[in-house]
Design an enzyme around this catalytic site. Structure first.
Site, PDB file in Angstrom:
ATOM      1  N   LYS A  20       0.847  -1.219   0.000  1.00 25.09           N
ATOM      2  CA  LYS A  20       0.000   0.000   0.000  1.00 25.09           C
ATOM      3  C   LYS A  20       0.870   1.252   0.000  1.00 25.09           C
ATOM      4  O   LYS A  20       0.653   2.175  -0.779  1.00 25.09           O
ATOM      5  CB  LYS A  20      -0.897  -0.002   1.244  1.00 25.09           C
ATOM      6  N   ASN A  21       1.869   1.290   0.893  1.00 19.30           N
ATOM      7  CA  ASN A  21       2.633   2.527   1.061  1.00 19.30           C
ATOM      8  C   ASN A  21       3.594   2.795  -0.093  1.00 19.30           C
ATOM      9  O   ASN A  21       4.097   3.911  -0.235  1.00 19.30           O
ATOM     10  CB  ASN A  21       3.371   2.525   2.402  1.00 19.30           C
ATOM     11  N   CYS A 117      -4.665  12.514  13.667  1.00 22.08           N
ATOM     12  CA  CYS A 117      -4.390  11.111  13.402  1.00 22.08           C
ATOM     13  C   CYS A 117      -4.262  10.368  14.724  1.00 22.08           C
ATOM     14  O   CYS A 117      -3.772  10.926  15.706  1.00 22.08           O
ATOM     15  CB  CYS A 117      -3.092  11.014  12.622  1.00 22.08           C
ATOM     16  N   ARG A 122       1.418  14.336  13.626  1.00 19.69           N
ATOM     17  CA  ARG A 122       1.967  14.100  12.292  1.00 19.69           C
ATOM     18  C   ARG A 122       2.012  15.401  11.481  1.00 19.69           C
ATOM     19  O   ARG A 122       1.195  15.628  10.582  1.00 19.69           O
ATOM     20  CB  ARG A 122       1.160  13.019  11.562  1.00 19.69           C
ATOM     21  N   ASP A 317       5.177   0.276  11.724  1.00 23.25           N
ATOM     22  CA  ASP A 317       3.898  -0.295  11.278  1.00 23.25           C
ATOM     23  C   ASP A 317       3.737  -1.761  11.681  1.00 23.25           C
ATOM     24  O   ASP A 317       2.689  -2.362  11.422  1.00 23.25           O
ATOM     25  CB  ASP A 317       3.746  -0.136   9.755  1.00 23.25           C
ATOM     26  N   ARG A 409      -8.468  -0.233   5.151  1.00 24.00           N
ATOM     27  CA  ARG A 409      -7.696   0.819   4.489  1.00 24.00           C
ATOM     28  C   ARG A 409      -6.383   0.265   3.943  1.00 24.00           C
ATOM     29  O   ARG A 409      -5.856   0.788   2.956  1.00 24.00           O
ATOM     30  CB  ARG A 409      -7.374   1.948   5.477  1.00 24.00           C
TER      31      ARG A 409
HETATM   32  N1  EPU Z   1       7.428  14.210  10.758  1.00 23.79           N
HETATM   33  C1  EPU Z   1       7.724  15.516  11.047  1.00 23.79           C
HETATM   34  N2  EPU Z   1       7.524  16.452  10.068  1.00 23.79           N
HETATM   35  C2  EPU Z   1       7.062  16.110   8.826  1.00 23.79           C
HETATM   36  C3  EPU Z   1       6.785  14.771   8.550  1.00 23.79           C
HETATM   37  C4  EPU Z   1       6.977  13.829   9.545  1.00 23.79           C
HETATM   38  O1  EPU Z   1       8.150  15.844  12.162  1.00 23.79           O
HETATM   39  O2  EPU Z   1       6.931  17.001   7.992  1.00 23.79           O
HETATM   40  C5  EPU Z   1       7.630  13.181  11.802  1.00 23.79           C
HETATM   41  C6  EPU Z   1       6.367  12.388  12.097  1.00 23.79           C
HETATM   42  O3  EPU Z   1       5.558  13.037  13.053  1.00 23.79           O
HETATM   43  C7  EPU Z   1       6.942  11.082  12.592  1.00 23.79           C
HETATM   44  C8  EPU Z   1       8.204  10.910  11.745  1.00 23.79           C
HETATM   45  O4  EPU Z   1       8.535  12.217  11.285  1.00 23.79           O
HETATM   46  O5  EPU Z   1       7.328  11.187  13.934  1.00 23.79           O
HETATM   47  C9  EPU Z   1       8.032  10.002  10.532  1.00 23.79           C
HETATM   48  O6  EPU Z   1       6.872  10.350   9.804  1.00 23.79           O
HETATM   49  P1  EPU Z   1       6.767  10.113   8.238  1.00 23.79           P
HETATM   50  O7  EPU Z   1       6.590  11.419   7.571  1.00 23.79           O
HETATM   51  O8  EPU Z   1       7.888   9.244   7.775  1.00 23.79           O
HETATM   52  O9  EPU Z   1       5.406   9.324   8.116  1.00 23.79           O
HETATM   53  P2  EPU Z   1       4.472   9.369   6.845  1.00 23.79           P
HETATM   54  O10 EPU Z   1       5.279   9.546   5.644  1.00 23.79           O
HETATM   55  O11 EPU Z   1       3.351  10.307   7.121  1.00 23.79           O
HETATM   56  C10 EPU Z   1       4.574   6.825   6.280  1.00 23.79           C
HETATM   57  C11 EPU Z   1       3.591   5.700   6.194  1.00 23.79           C
HETATM   58  C12 EPU Z   1       3.138   5.325   7.599  1.00 23.79           C
HETATM   59  C13 EPU Z   1       4.360   4.919   8.412  1.00 23.79           C
HETATM   60  C14 EPU Z   1       5.386   6.064   8.420  1.00 23.79           C
HETATM   61  C15 EPU Z   1       6.681   5.697   9.107  1.00 23.79           C
HETATM   62  C16 EPU Z   1       2.554   6.053   4.065  1.00 23.79           C
HETATM   63  C17 EPU Z   1       1.341   6.410   3.300  1.00 23.79           C
HETATM   64  N3  EPU Z   1       2.460   6.105   5.377  1.00 23.79           N
HETATM   65  O12 EPU Z   1       3.865   7.911   6.880  1.00 23.79           O
HETATM   66  O13 EPU Z   1       2.294   4.194   7.438  1.00 23.79           O
HETATM   67  O14 EPU Z   1       3.980   4.621   9.730  1.00 23.79           O
HETATM   68  O15 EPU Z   1       5.697   6.437   7.065  1.00 23.79           O
HETATM   69  O16 EPU Z   1       7.270   4.606   8.510  1.00 23.79           O
HETATM   70  O17 EPU Z   1       3.565   5.693   3.499  1.00 23.79           O
HETATM   71  C18 EPU Z   1       0.505   2.758   7.952  1.00 23.79           C
HETATM   72  O18 EPU Z   1       0.649   2.240   6.844  1.00 23.79           O
HETATM   73  O19 EPU Z   1      -0.227   2.281   8.844  1.00 23.79           O
HETATM   74  C19 EPU Z   1       1.211   4.001   8.251  1.00 23.79           C
HETATM   75  C20 EPU Z   1       0.847   4.805   9.240  1.00 23.79           C
END
Ligand code: EPU
Length: 449
Positions: A20-21, A117, A122, A317, A409
């Site tokens: 998915k991701n 969330c 996030r 995850d 989802r």
């Molecule tokens: N963060 C920041 N600033 C930002 C973005 C992120 O401080 O601008 C922080 C977040 O709060 C968190 C860390 O950085 O503490 C990592 O967040 P990241 O941005 O990597 O998460 P994401 O890209 O929003 C993806 C996956 C998540 C998975 C995370 C971490 C997708 C669609 N989602 O989220 O997947 O947990 O990376 O590996 O790719 C899931 O599939 O259940 C899921 C939540």
């Protein structure tokens, strides 16, 4: 909701679906593609369909193709639209993945802020910092990110945040930079396999990206990206969930079409917990890098100190699912999540099944019990739902899990796959038919509370 009749070892063979991701940012990259993007192994999950709807509002026509599993063709047929509305983005945080591609292809984007969330704070500051470094004019207005740029310019972009890099942030910047003028260097880039997969897909479109899988990604922008064909990688989180299903039920499960190289620390951890894990056999597909992974329970699970972290660490995850497993370990375990430090909402629901968990500082401490017992629980997010399903499979008696829409989802037909391995999971309406066994059970529960 799911009704699970637990206590049965799961045994057999099952195939991993596409990730998915990985699929979501790749689908969003159809916005920067001048021809058809032909994908295979796109998982049939609600987030994918939500993104299709969002892309449709942005002029991308997508078709499900029946010629291969998970076949999907996407093509941007109109460049007119640039607004990703609240109604669609609020359902799926990954909607933010359209921000970079929209800006790069159309010069402007108006994308709803993803909002709250259940797994913790996030923010998207790193996405915005990255796009601003590429020359975008950005502001937040009435709950929307408004971004404008004539043509993005290559730059050095650092994506380090307080909890490591950002996965979807790296995807956003990489896709936008693929069409920027000049060279972009992303430092502290996310190294997750899903980011690598997007990079490979962009390169198939004619992009010029190197350093994928390392913290420094270099992107030489091109004027146009053309149509391409791409197969999405297997879902490492689904694979891990299925391996844990074997371990938690005292079973023996082989997952086909998996990527063992994407799960090294997880399979090492399972071995450390006493699970027999058998890694690649010759029956895999060397060209696609896929293989089979077998997990076989071997006595009581051992206690451990588990730290979830950015790739190549144990994925956040899988943290909830691993916590479910540790609930029945011999001794006391601890779990720390370095990516989402407060992602522990599932703990309270696991305790309804008899788990003993408490918070100490940034750790969850799990005192293993010999067995869990069925109960009524509520899913709070996608991976928490999976953890509750696993715990319900291990628990004696019936477990009812409500709000299972979270699970849909991100897992393709999870109950069908688990039932194929010997589980007894029934999907039913939250309000049962009067007179049905589920209705009688609910009445019994109601009369005792
Ligand atoms: N963060 C920041 N600033 C930002 C973005 C992120 O401080 O601008 C922080 C977040 O709060 C968190 C860390 O950085 O503490 C990592 O967040 P990241 O941005 O990597 O998460 P994401 O890209 O929003 C993806 C996956 C998540 C998975 C995370 C971490 C997708 C669609 N989602 O989220 O997947 O947990 O990376 O590996 O790719 C899931 O599939 O259940 C899921 C939540």
């Amino acid at each position: 909701m799911f009704v699970i009749s637990g206590g049965r070892p799961l045994c057999g063979v099952v195939s991993a679906s596409g990730s998915k991701n990985a699929a979501l940012p790749i689908m969003a990259a159809s916005l920067v593609c001048s021809g058809q993007l032909r994908l295979s192994r796109v998982p049939d999950v609600v987030d994918v369909h939500s993104l299709r709807k969002l892309l449709a509002t942005l002029g991308v026509r997508s078709t499900i193709t029946a010629d291969e599993p998970g076949g999907m063709t996407l093509e941007a047929t109109s460049q007119k639209h640039h607004v990703a509305g609240y109604e669609l983005v609020r359902k799926m945080r990954a909607g933010i993945c359209v921000l970079g591609p929209l800006l790069a292809s159309r010069g402007h984007a108006r994308v709803s802020l993803p909002g709250g969330c259940n797994i913790g704070h996030r923010p998207i500051d790193l996405h915005l910092r990255g796009l601003s470094a590429l020359g975008a004019d950005l502001r937040v207005e009435n709950g929307y990110v408004v971004a404008e740029a004539d043509r993005l310019r290559g730059a050095e972009v650092n994506l380090a945040g307080p909890h490591g890099s950002t996965v979807t942030g790296t995807c956003n910047i990489m896709t936008a930079a693929a069409l920027a003028s000049g060279r972009t260097v992303i430092t502290s880039a996310a190294c997750e396999p899903e980011v690598i997969d997007l990079g490979h897909c962009l390169n198939r479109m004619g992009g010029n990206i190197s350093g994928l899988g390392t913290p420094v990604i270099e992107i030489d922008g091109v004027d146009q990206l053309a149509g391409a064909t791409h197969e999405v990688i297997p879902d490492r989180i689904e694979t891990g969930t299925l391996l844990i299903a074997a371990a938690i039920t005292g079973g023996d499960v082989t997952v086909l079409d998996a990527r063992a190289d994407h799960l090294v620390q997880t399979t090492n951890l399972l071995q450390h917990l006493g699970v027999c894990v058998q890694l690649p056999s010759s029956s895999g597909d060397a060209h696609r890098g896929t293989c089979e992974i077998r997990a076989r329970a071997n006595g009581r699970i051992r206690a451990a100190h588990v730290v979830a972290g950015p790739y190549p660490g144990v994925p956040t995850d899988l943290q909830a699912q691993l916590m479910a497993l540790l609930c029945i370990a011999h001794g006391s375990s601890t779990v720390v999540d370095r990516v989402f430090p407060d992602r522990f909402l599932h703990a309270a629901e696991l305790m309804r099944l008899g788990a003993r968990i408490h918070r100490r500082g940034d750790s969850a401490v799990i005192d293993g019990v010999a067995r869990l017992g069925g109960a009524n629980v509520m899913a709070g997010d996608l991976r928490a739902s999976a953890a509750l399903v696993l715990a319900g499979l291990a628990a004696e008696g019936h477990t009812e899990i409500r709000r299972i829409y979270h699970l849909d989802r991100g897992y393709e037909q999870l109950e069908t796959k688990l039932n194929g391995l010997g589980a007894r999971i029934t999907r039913t309406d939250d309000t049962p038919e009067p007179g049905s066994p589920h209705w009688r059970r609910q009445r019994r529960t109601a009369s005792t509370t």
